[in-house]
Design a protein around this motif. Structure first.
Motif, short mmCIF file in Angstrom:
data_model
loop_
_atom_site.label_atom_id
_atom_site.label_comp_id
_atom_site.label_asym_id
_atom_site.label_seq_id
_atom_site.Cartn_x
_atom_site.Cartn_y
_atom_site.Cartn_z
N LYS A 1 60.37 75.19 21.08
CA LYS A 1 59.42 76.11 21.71
C LYS A 1 59.96 76.51 23.07
O LYS A 1 60.37 75.67 23.87
CB LYS A 1 58.06 75.45 21.86
CG LYS A 1 57.02 76.37 22.47
CD LYS A 1 55.67 75.70 22.55
CE LYS A 1 54.69 76.64 23.22
NZ LYS A 1 53.40 76.01 23.41
N ASN B 1 49.11 80.09 21.05
CA ASN B 1 48.95 81.32 20.28
C ASN B 1 50.07 82.32 20.52
O ASN B 1 50.25 83.24 19.73
CB ASN B 1 47.61 81.97 20.63
CG ASN B 1 46.45 81.13 20.16
OD1 ASN B 1 46.56 80.38 19.20
ND2 ASN B 1 45.34 81.22 20.86
N ALA B 2 50.80 82.17 21.59
CA ALA B 2 51.88 83.10 21.91
C ALA B 2 53.21 82.35 21.90
O ALA B 2 53.97 82.40 22.85
CB ALA B 2 51.63 83.75 23.27
N CYS B 3 53.50 81.65 20.83
CA CYS B 3 54.66 80.77 20.79
C CYS B 3 55.92 81.50 20.33
O CYS B 3 55.96 82.10 19.26
CB CYS B 3 54.37 79.60 19.87
SG CYS B 3 55.67 78.36 19.91
N VAL B 4 56.94 81.41 21.15
CA VAL B 4 58.26 81.91 20.81
C VAL B 4 59.16 80.69 20.69
O VAL B 4 59.12 79.79 21.52
CB VAL B 4 58.78 82.86 21.91
CG1 VAL B 4 60.22 83.26 21.64
CG2 VAL B 4 57.90 84.07 22.02
N GLU B 5 59.97 80.65 19.64
CA GLU B 5 60.89 79.54 19.44
C GLU B 5 62.32 80.04 19.55
O GLU B 5 62.62 81.18 19.20
CB GLU B 5 60.67 78.91 18.07
CG GLU B 5 59.30 78.29 17.92
CD GLU B 5 59.04 77.74 16.53
OE1 GLU B 5 58.38 76.70 16.44
OE2 GLU B 5 59.50 78.35 15.55
N SER C 1 56.65 80.49 26.50
CA SER C 1 55.62 80.77 25.49
C SER C 1 54.21 80.66 26.03
O SER C 1 53.27 81.11 25.40
CB SER C 1 55.77 79.81 24.31
OG SER C 1 56.96 80.08 23.63
N ARG D 1 62.53 83.57 17.43
CA ARG D 1 61.58 83.92 16.38
C ARG D 1 60.15 83.68 16.84
O ARG D 1 59.89 82.93 17.79
CB ARG D 1 61.85 83.13 15.11
CG ARG D 1 61.46 81.67 15.19
CD ARG D 1 61.69 80.96 13.89
NE ARG D 1 61.27 79.56 13.97
CZ ARG D 1 61.42 78.69 13.00
NH1 ARG D 1 61.99 79.05 11.87
NH2 ARG D 1 61.01 77.45 13.15
N ASP D 2 59.22 84.27 16.12
CA ASP D 2 57.79 84.07 16.33
C ASP D 2 57.39 82.86 15.49
O ASP D 2 57.61 82.86 14.27
CB ASP D 2 57.03 85.32 15.89
CG ASP D 2 55.53 85.23 16.09
OD1 ASP D 2 55.01 84.12 16.34
OD2 ASP D 2 54.88 86.27 15.97
N SER D 3 56.80 81.86 16.09
CA SER D 3 56.45 80.65 15.35
C SER D 3 55.38 80.90 14.29
O SER D 3 55.24 80.13 13.35
CB SER D 3 55.97 79.56 16.30
OG SER D 3 54.77 79.94 16.91
N LYS D 4 54.62 82.00 14.43
CA LYS D 4 53.59 82.31 13.44
C LYS D 4 54.19 82.96 12.19
O LYS D 4 53.52 83.08 11.18
CB LYS D 4 52.53 83.22 14.05
CG LYS D 4 51.71 82.53 15.14
CD LYS D 4 50.69 83.46 15.72
CE LYS D 4 51.42 84.39 16.68
NZ LYS D 4 50.54 85.26 17.44
#
Length: 50
Positions: free
Chosen positions: A9, A19-23, A13, A34-37
């Motif tokens: 993470k 809710n706004a997690c970027v990995e 983020s 990438r977007d974790s969702k």
């Protein structure tokens, strides 16, 4: 990406519920984002500055 890719993470983020997690993943020659969702989608890649 392969199953051995280690995603982390990003510290950018934000906090809270994630809710706004970027990995990010360090792939030696490139950095992947990438977007974790939506982890199954193709990540963005950038050349790594080494």
């Amino acid at each position: 990406m392969t199953a051995v890719t280690q995603w982390k993470k990003s510290s950018y983020s934000g906090g809270g519920e994630g809710n706004a997690c970027v990995e990010i993943a360090d792939l030696r020659t490139h950095i992947a984002v990438r977007d974790s969702k939506a982890p199954a989608r193709i990540p963005l890649t950038f050349p790594a500055a080494r």
